[in-house]
Design a protein around this motif. Sequence first.
Motif, mmCIF file in Angstrom:
data_model
loop_
_atom_site.group_PDB
_atom_site.id
_atom_site.type_symbol
_atom_site.label_atom_id
_atom_site.label_comp_id
_atom_site.label_asym_id
_atom_site.label_seq_id
_atom_site.Cartn_x
_atom_site.Cartn_y
_atom_site.Cartn_z
ATOM 1 N N PHE A 34 0.911 -1.274 -0.009
ATOM 2 C CA PHE A 34 0.027 0.024 0.110
ATOM 3 C C PHE A 34 0.849 1.149 0.070
ATOM 4 O O PHE A 34 1.813 1.568 0.748
ATOM 5 C CB PHE A 34 -0.855 -0.098 1.221
ATOM 6 C CG PHE A 34 -1.949 1.106 1.257
ATOM 7 C CD1 PHE A 34 -3.008 1.011 0.636
ATOM 8 C CD2 PHE A 34 -1.559 2.345 1.783
ATOM 9 C CE1 PHE A 34 -4.247 2.000 0.467
ATOM 10 C CE2 PHE A 34 -2.508 3.371 1.739
ATOM 11 C CZ PHE A 34 -3.887 3.434 1.311
ATOM 12 N N PRO A 35 0.541 2.304 -0.915
ATOM 13 C CA PRO A 35 1.435 3.286 -1.112
ATOM 14 C C PRO A 35 1.488 4.430 -0.082
ATOM 15 O O PRO A 35 0.489 4.741 0.400
ATOM 16 C CB PRO A 35 1.169 4.000 -2.500
ATOM 17 C CG PRO A 35 -0.331 3.646 -2.510
ATOM 18 C CD PRO A 35 -0.474 2.229 -2.139
ATOM 19 N N THR A 36 2.555 4.764 0.565
ATOM 20 C CA THR A 36 2.552 5.929 1.756
ATOM 21 C C THR A 36 2.103 7.243 0.763
ATOM 22 O O THR A 36 1.409 7.967 1.789
ATOM 23 C CB THR A 36 3.882 6.251 1.941
ATOM 24 O OG1 THR A 36 4.050 7.227 2.791
ATOM 25 C CG2 THR A 36 4.967 6.668 0.763
ATOM 26 N N ASP A 37 2.166 7.256 -0.358
ATOM 27 C CA ASP A 37 1.374 8.648 -0.998
ATOM 28 C C ASP A 37 -0.144 8.429 -0.808
ATOM 29 O O ASP A 37 -0.946 9.587 -1.237
ATOM 30 C CB ASP A 37 1.745 8.887 -2.195
ATOM 31 C CG ASP A 37 3.124 9.310 -2.475
ATOM 32 O OD1 ASP A 37 3.924 9.831 -1.396
ATOM 33 O OD2 ASP A 37 3.821 9.315 -3.634
ATOM 34 N N LEU A 38 -0.818 7.269 -0.505
ATOM 35 C CA LEU A 38 -2.129 7.544 -0.207
ATOM 36 C C LEU A 38 -2.768 7.246 1.137
ATOM 37 O O LEU A 38 -4.015 7.302 1.332
ATOM 38 C CB LEU A 38 -2.674 6.465 -1.295
ATOM 39 C CG LEU A 38 -2.809 6.344 -2.751
ATOM 40 C CD1 LEU A 38 -3.455 5.198 -3.491
ATOM 41 C CD2 LEU A 38 -3.873 7.772 -3.202
ATOM 42 N N GLN A 39 -1.614 7.255 2.086
ATOM 43 C CA GLN A 39 -2.247 6.847 3.274
ATOM 44 C C GLN A 39 -2.942 8.083 4.078
ATOM 45 O O GLN A 39 -4.158 7.804 4.886
ATOM 46 C CB GLN A 39 -1.005 6.427 4.101
ATOM 47 C CG GLN A 39 -0.280 7.313 4.572
ATOM 48 C CD GLN A 39 -0.357 7.971 5.867
ATOM 49 O OE1 GLN A 39 -1.447 8.132 6.394
ATOM 50 N NE2 GLN A 39 0.748 8.622 6.384
ATOM 51 N N ALA A 40 -2.842 9.069 3.765
ATOM 52 C CA ALA A 40 -3.462 10.574 4.121
ATOM 53 C C ALA A 40 -4.904 10.306 3.496
ATOM 54 O O ALA A 40 -5.876 10.789 4.462
ATOM 55 C CB ALA A 40 -2.766 11.816 3.827
ATOM 56 N N GLN A 41 -5.144 10.246 2.367
ATOM 57 C CA GLN A 41 -6.544 10.155 1.827
ATOM 58 C C GLN A 41 -7.236 9.078 2.353
ATOM 59 O O GLN A 41 -8.313 9.311 2.607
ATOM 60 C CB GLN A 41 -6.405 9.911 0.113
ATOM 61 C CG GLN A 41 -5.503 11.062 -0.413
ATOM 62 C CD GLN A 41 -4.158 10.914 -0.479
ATOM 63 O OE1 GLN A 41 -3.375 10.408 0.293
ATOM 64 N NE2 GLN A 41 -3.319 11.066 -1.702
ATOM 65 N N PHE A 42 -6.610 8.010 2.553
ATOM 66 C CA PHE A 42 -7.231 6.797 3.307
ATOM 67 C C PHE A 42 -7.637 7.200 4.817
ATOM 68 O O PHE A 42 -8.943 6.694 5.101
ATOM 69 C CB PHE A 42 -6.819 5.579 3.055
ATOM 70 C CG PHE A 42 -6.919 4.759 2.047
ATOM 71 C CD1 PHE A 42 -7.605 3.590 1.841
ATOM 72 C CD2 PHE A 42 -6.825 5.136 0.750
ATOM 73 C CE1 PHE A 42 -8.133 2.982 0.943
ATOM 74 C CE2 PHE A 42 -6.937 4.481 -0.484
ATOM 75 C CZ PHE A 42 -7.771 3.247 -0.276
ATOM 76 N N ALA A 43 -6.742 7.932 5.223
ATOM 77 C CA ALA A 43 -7.097 8.312 6.719
ATOM 78 C C ALA A 43 -8.483 8.864 6.783
ATOM 79 O O ALA A 43 -9.480 9.033 7.556
ATOM 80 C CB ALA A 43 -6.083 9.192 7.256
ATOM 81 N N LEU A 44 -8.504 10.029 5.858
ATOM 82 C CA LEU A 44 -9.915 10.925 5.669
ATOM 83 C C LEU A 44 -10.950 9.930 5.171
ATOM 84 O O LEU A 44 -12.089 10.177 6.137
ATOM 85 C CB LEU A 44 -9.694 11.916 4.783
ATOM 86 C CG LEU A 44 -10.887 12.714 4.448
ATOM 87 C CD1 LEU A 44 -11.521 13.483 5.639
ATOM 88 C CD2 LEU A 44 -10.816 13.466 3.061
ATOM 89 N N LEU A 45 -10.890 8.958 4.568
ATOM 90 C CA LEU A 45 -12.046 8.004 4.126
ATOM 91 C C LEU A 45 -12.363 7.317 5.477
ATOM 92 O O LEU A 45 -13.718 7.181 5.793
ATOM 93 C CB LEU A 45 -11.573 7.175 2.999
ATOM 94 C CG LEU A 45 -12.466 6.101 2.492
ATOM 95 C CD1 LEU A 45 -13.467 6.964 1.917
ATOM 96 C CD2 LEU A 45 -11.774 5.340 1.316
ATOM 97 N N LEU A 46 -11.350 6.843 6.154
ATOM 98 C CA LEU A 46 -11.629 6.224 7.515
ATOM 99 C C LEU A 46 -12.482 6.924 8.527
ATOM 100 O O LEU A 46 -12.713 6.176 9.485
ATOM 101 C CB LEU A 46 -10.257 5.575 7.916
ATOM 102 C CG LEU A 46 -9.841 4.307 7.026
ATOM 103 C CD1 LEU A 46 -8.561 3.936 7.341
ATOM 104 C CD2 LEU A 46 -10.735 3.152 6.897
ATOM 105 N N THR A 47 -12.460 8.291 8.483
ATOM 106 C CA THR A 47 -13.144 9.234 9.506
ATOM 107 C C THR A 47 -14.569 8.956 9.174
ATOM 108 O O THR A 47 -15.502 9.113 10.106
ATOM 109 C CB THR A 47 -12.796 10.646 9.424
ATOM 110 O OG1 THR A 47 -13.403 11.027 8.112
ATOM 111 C CG2 THR A 47 -11.279 10.795 9.450
#
Length: 455
Positions: free
Chosen positions: A339-352
């Motif tokens: 899983f790319p580090t460049d997408l973890q912030a976007q997924f963090a928002l999704l997981l909220t």
Amino acid sequence: MSKYIIEGPVNLKGKVAPSGAKNASLKQIASAILTSETVSLHNVPKIIDVFNMLEIIKKLGAKVKWSGANSLTINCADIHSCDIDPELSGKLRASIVLVGPLLARLGKATLTSTGGDAIGKRPIDAHLKGFEKLGVKIKFDGKKYIFDALRAHNAQFFLDELSVTATENLMFLATTLAGKTILRGVAQEPEIEDLALMLGKMGAKITGAGTPYINIEGVEKLEGCDHTTIPDRIEIGTLACATIVTGGTVTITDVILEHIENFLNQFEKMGVNYKFKSQISPEHGIPQGRENLKTCPERSRGMTMHNSKSKNRTWGDLEIYPSENLKPIYIDTRPYPGFPTDLQAQFALLLTQANGESRIFETQYEGRLDYSQQLNKLKAKIEKRDEHNILISGPTKLQGAEIATTDIRAGATLALAGLIASGKTIVDNTEILERGYENFDKKLRSLGAKIKKSE
């Protein structure tokens, strides 16, 4: 400094195409130094990082011309300098990949500093050790690195780390070294494979790119070529997250399935409603310019993964539909195909917006989770346990506020947060995110977002 002013919430709808991959285009621009002939590049994103890279090679003696909306012609016949501009390189970390082509072409290079996002320490040790194993002499005079490749030679060795840019730098130099160079334990990102494809068009003899082992048979001379950059898989993931988090219905066109399966896996775990539809079929044939494709049946959530390891690419459209009751998940970032580090912030928002507690373990950069403090200003519930771990509780209703970004992916994430927050959200320092996303605000507006850019 620029900012985005966003009114939310909104449901995104429509169709959008990703730009060319930032992390591929920058290296392909650098590769033009390897030849005195003209190189033509297509699908190049007009972003700040690309503009900075072009300015650097122009100062080295290159002639650059935009020949279309996203097409470039580059001629490096008159390359006369091996000194990478310190002011410009300080703005662009990818400037380090100019060292390899300069060593291959001129036998020497100097580099003062490299810039980039404030996401943590990113030393260049893997580059230095790799170059030394290829016979490059390196001196550091307290301000800059001085590289001398006049006695460079082929070699076989294992890289100290899975560094994308180190892999690419060593590939550049090895293309013109007599004999066979074997690089083991290298990075496997799609951008590396695309670079090898371009270098092959220039006459390089490279096999294994996209695997842990790359073999390079040196050639005396490289030629000009014509190459089209792959779509940006990180932008595709960002647009997909934007659609899901807003409960929208969006089709992202011109997607390569093999490049996005790592985050489609996470979508399946979360219960995201999506389909991947191949653009080729027996009755319609192969789209023009995409002859090296493999047919893949339609894929939707719950279907078997396509796991081809061949060089063929499965082009198609990613269709995202509204999803209910998103499930919490655990994510740890890994080098590709992880899983790319460049997408973890976007997924963090999704997981909220998921039902329950999710956790993200950022394995690569100690400063990459700083965006969580900004999301909490919007009333997200994210606990930063240490520099590498966050705990996310959801679902939460976000509320507009003024927030600021310090890196490209965090900036995109905060803009997406504004799409679902009630009221007005102001995202400061958006020139940072525009280093990596082309026309980001315009693309979101085309899907119905209420977003304005202010200088």
